[in-house]
Design a protein around this motif. Structure first.
Motif, PDB file in Angstrom:
ATOM      1  N   LEU A   1     -31.063  48.488   9.093  1.00 46.41           N
ATOM      2  CA  LEU A   1     -30.035  47.461   8.945  1.00 46.41           C
ATOM      3  C   LEU A   1     -30.290  46.589   7.717  1.00 46.41           C
ATOM      4  N   LEU A   2     -31.541  46.231   7.475  1.00 49.63           N
ATOM      5  CA  LEU A   2     -31.857  45.408   6.318  1.00 49.63           C
ATOM      6  C   LEU A   2     -31.741  46.180   5.014  1.00 49.63           C
ATOM      7  N   ALA A   3     -31.991  47.486   5.023  1.00 47.60           N
ATOM      8  CA  ALA A   3     -31.955  48.293   3.798  1.00 47.60           C
ATOM      9  C   ALA A   3     -30.544  48.599   3.333  1.00 47.60           C
ATOM     10  N   GLY A   4     -29.573  48.510   4.145  1.00 46.36           N
ATOM     11  CA  GLY A   4     -28.233  48.839   3.656  1.00 46.36           C
ATOM     12  C   GLY A   4     -27.246  49.036   4.773  1.00 46.36           C
ATOM     13  N   GLY A   5     -27.624  48.703   5.944  1.00 48.13           N
ATOM     14  CA  GLY A   5     -26.678  48.817   7.037  1.00 48.13           C
ATOM     15  C   GLY A   5     -26.790  50.118   7.779  1.00 48.13           C
ATOM     16  N   GLU A   6     -25.834  50.284   8.607  1.00 51.84           N
ATOM     17  CA  GLU A   6     -25.741  51.445   9.461  1.00 51.84           C
ATOM     18  C   GLU A   6     -25.426  52.695   8.639  1.00 51.84           C
ATOM     19  N   PRO A   7     -26.024  53.839   8.976  1.00 52.96           N
ATOM     20  CA  PRO A   7     -25.678  55.053   8.225  1.00 52.96           C
ATOM     21  C   PRO A   7     -24.180  55.355   8.334  1.00 52.96           C
ATOM     22  N   LYS A   8     -23.595  55.789   7.215  1.00 55.81           N
ATOM     23  CA  LYS A   8     -22.182  56.142   7.206  1.00 55.81           C
ATOM     24  C   LYS A   8     -22.005  57.381   6.349  1.00 55.81           C
ATOM     25  N   LYS A   9     -20.917  58.082   6.583  1.00 53.38           N
ATOM     26  CA  LYS A   9     -20.642  59.297   5.830  1.00 53.38           C
ATOM     27  C   LYS A   9     -19.779  58.960   4.624  1.00 53.38           C
ATOM     28  N   ILE A  10     -20.133  59.545   3.483  1.00 56.71           N
ATOM     29  CA  ILE A  10     -19.370  59.322   2.262  1.00 56.71           C
ATOM     30  C   ILE A  10     -19.111  60.660   1.570  1.00 56.71           C
ATOM     31  N   ILE A  11     -18.074  60.693   0.746  1.00 52.75           N
ATOM     32  CA  ILE A  11     -17.769  61.865  -0.066  1.00 52.75           C
ATOM     33  C   ILE A  11     -18.420  61.652  -1.419  1.00 52.75           C
ATOM     34  N   VAL A  12     -19.228  62.643  -1.832  1.00 54.82           N
ATOM     35  CA  VAL A  12     -19.978  62.578  -3.083  1.00 54.82           C
ATOM     36  C   VAL A  12     -19.468  63.678  -4.009  1.00 54.82           C
ATOM     37  N   PHE A  13     -19.331  63.359  -5.301  1.00 54.52           N
ATOM     38  CA  PHE A  13     -18.907  64.328  -6.305  1.00 54.52           C
ATOM     39  C   PHE A  13     -20.101  64.732  -7.151  1.00 54.52           C
ATOM     40  N   ASP A  14     -20.308  66.046  -7.329  1.00 55.73           N
ATOM     41  CA  ASP A  14     -21.404  66.550  -8.163  1.00 55.73           C
ATOM     42  C   ASP A  14     -20.931  66.921  -9.563  1.00 55.73           C
ATOM     43  N   THR A  15     -19.806  67.638  -9.655  1.00 56.12           N
ATOM     44  CA  THR A  15     -19.291  68.067 -10.952  1.00 56.12           C
ATOM     45  C   THR A  15     -17.773  67.958 -10.966  1.00 56.12           C
ATOM     46  N   ILE A  16     -17.230  67.845 -12.174  1.00 57.71           N
ATOM     47  CA  ILE A  16     -15.777  67.904 -12.365  1.00 57.71           C
ATOM     48  C   ILE A  16     -15.528  68.615 -13.688  1.00 57.71           C
TER      49      ILE A  16
ATOM     50  N   GLY B   1     -18.917  69.003  -4.618  1.00 56.48           N
ATOM     51  CA  GLY B   1     -19.606  67.854  -4.052  1.00 56.48           C
ATOM     52  C   GLY B   1     -19.961  68.092  -2.607  1.00 56.48           C
ATOM     53  N   GLY B   2     -20.041  67.003  -1.862  1.00 54.28           N
ATOM     54  CA  GLY B   2     -20.418  67.100  -0.463  1.00 54.28           C
ATOM     55  C   GLY B   2     -19.971  65.894   0.330  1.00 54.28           C
ATOM     56  N   TYR B   3     -20.139  66.014   1.617  1.00 50.31           N
ATOM     57  CA  TYR B   3     -19.799  64.977   2.574  1.00 50.31           C
ATOM     58  C   TYR B   3     -21.061  64.737   3.382  1.00 50.31           C
ATOM     59  N   PHE B   4     -21.707  63.582   3.156  1.00 51.53           N
ATOM     60  CA  PHE B   4     -23.033  63.344   3.715  1.00 51.53           C
ATOM     61  C   PHE B   4     -23.125  61.990   4.386  1.00 51.53           C
ATOM     62  N   GLU B   5     -24.096  61.886   5.285  1.00 51.38           N
ATOM     63  CA  GLU B   5     -24.407  60.613   5.904  1.00 51.38           C
ATOM     64  C   GLU B   5     -25.536  59.967   5.119  1.00 51.38           C
ATOM     65  N   VAL B   6     -25.330  58.717   4.719  1.00 43.61           N
ATOM     66  CA  VAL B   6     -26.353  57.976   3.975  1.00 43.61           C
ATOM     67  C   VAL B   6     -26.483  56.590   4.595  1.00 43.61           C
ATOM     68  N   ALA B   7     -27.686  56.037   4.488  1.00 46.69           N
ATOM     69  CA  ALA B   7     -27.918  54.693   5.009  1.00 46.69           C
ATOM     70  C   ALA B   7     -27.516  53.644   3.976  1.00 46.69           C
ATOM     71  N   ASN B   8     -27.728  53.947   2.686  1.00 44.40           N
ATOM     72  CA  ASN B   8     -27.413  52.992   1.632  1.00 44.40           C
ATOM     73  C   ASN B   8     -26.702  53.742   0.508  1.00 44.40           C
ATOM     74  N   ASP B   9     -25.436  53.446   0.299  1.00 41.87           N
ATOM     75  CA  ASP B   9     -24.669  54.176  -0.706  1.00 41.87           C
ATOM     76  C   ASP B   9     -24.689  53.540  -2.092  1.00 41.87           C
ATOM     77  N   ALA B  10     -25.484  52.479  -2.271  1.00 48.05           N
ATOM     78  CA  ALA B  10     -25.521  51.780  -3.559  1.00 48.05           C
ATOM     79  C   ALA B  10     -25.973  52.701  -4.698  1.00 48.05           C
ATOM     80  N   ALA B  11     -26.919  53.592  -4.435  1.00 47.61           N
ATOM     81  CA  ALA B  11     -27.403  54.513  -5.482  1.00 47.61           C
ATOM     82  C   ALA B  11     -26.306  55.469  -5.917  1.00 47.61           C
ATOM     83  N   TYR B  12     -25.422  55.852  -5.015  1.00 47.36           N
ATOM     84  CA  TYR B  12     -24.332  56.771  -5.334  1.00 47.36           C
ATOM     85  C   TYR B  12     -23.209  56.081  -6.104  1.00 47.36           C
TER      86      TYR B  12
END
Length: 192
Positions: free
Chosen positions: A18-33, A176-187
């Motif tokens: 919770l302190l590191a970035g909240g609850e894990p959530k799923k996000i859509i990530v792009f690798d190439t275009i 890309g992908g659809y992943f669960e992450v705890a902190n999406d700030a790096a993405y």
């Protein structure tokens, strides 16, 4: 007293998440275009990743004539984690002339329309798209609240074909992908 300490140490990993970035959530990530101009209907195209969660596409309609009918035909290949089976979704059609008129619908296609509508730059309310004019989708992204959290984690490849006046003008490929992450700030950090 001893029990309180056991409970504290049992809950410590959850508090760290919770302190590191909240609850894990799923996000859509792009690798190439990648974009490829296929005819003179499109005279220029720029496609780039802004961050791992956002991309931009700008295209210029050719000089010959205006585009009275603009639509996209898309196909998506979904590669579920730990499975060899590929799920294919073919012939998704997005009508760019009616983009601003589409109603909100709680579906995957509705999610795409919402993300595109939020990101469009210079689009007319209805066709035609004027010749020698640049139109764009700037920093397209999917909010984690809009993405159905029940979908399984997967990698995907997306191929969209943009047609103007029934002539293929541009082809866009995204992976890309659809992943669960705890902190999406790096993405969300802009790519250099």
């Amino acid at each position: 007293m001893c029990r309180k300490y056991h409970i504290f140490w049992a809950l410590a990993p959850f508090m760290a998440i919770l302190l590191a970035g909240g609850e894990p959530k799923k996000i859509i990530v792009f690798d190439t275009i990648d974009c490829a101009i296929k005819s003179s209907v499109v005279s220029k195209a720029v496609c780039q990743l802004y961050s791992r969660t956002e991309f931009t596409v700008f295209l210029t309609v050719g000089e010959k004539k205006q585009a009275d009918k603009v639509y996209g035909a898309c196909e998506v290949n979904i590669y579920l984690k730990r499975q060899k089976k590929i799920t294919r979704i073919n012939n998704l059609r997005l009508d760019f002339c009616q983009l601003k008129k589409q109603s909100e619908s709680p579906s995957l296609l509705g999610m795409y329309y919402l993300a595109i509508r939020r990101s469009i730059v210079g689009f007319p309310k209805k066709c035609p798209f004027k010749k020698n004019t640049t139109y764009g989708i700037n920093r397209l992204h999917f909010d984690s609240q809009e993405v159905p959290q029940y979908l399984p984690e997967a990698n995907y490849s997306f191929r969209g074909k943009i047609y103007a006046n029934d002539e293929l003008g541009l082809e866009i490929k995204v992976t890309g992908g659809y992943f669960e992450v705890a902190n999406d700030a790096a993405y969300r950090k802009p790519l250099l």
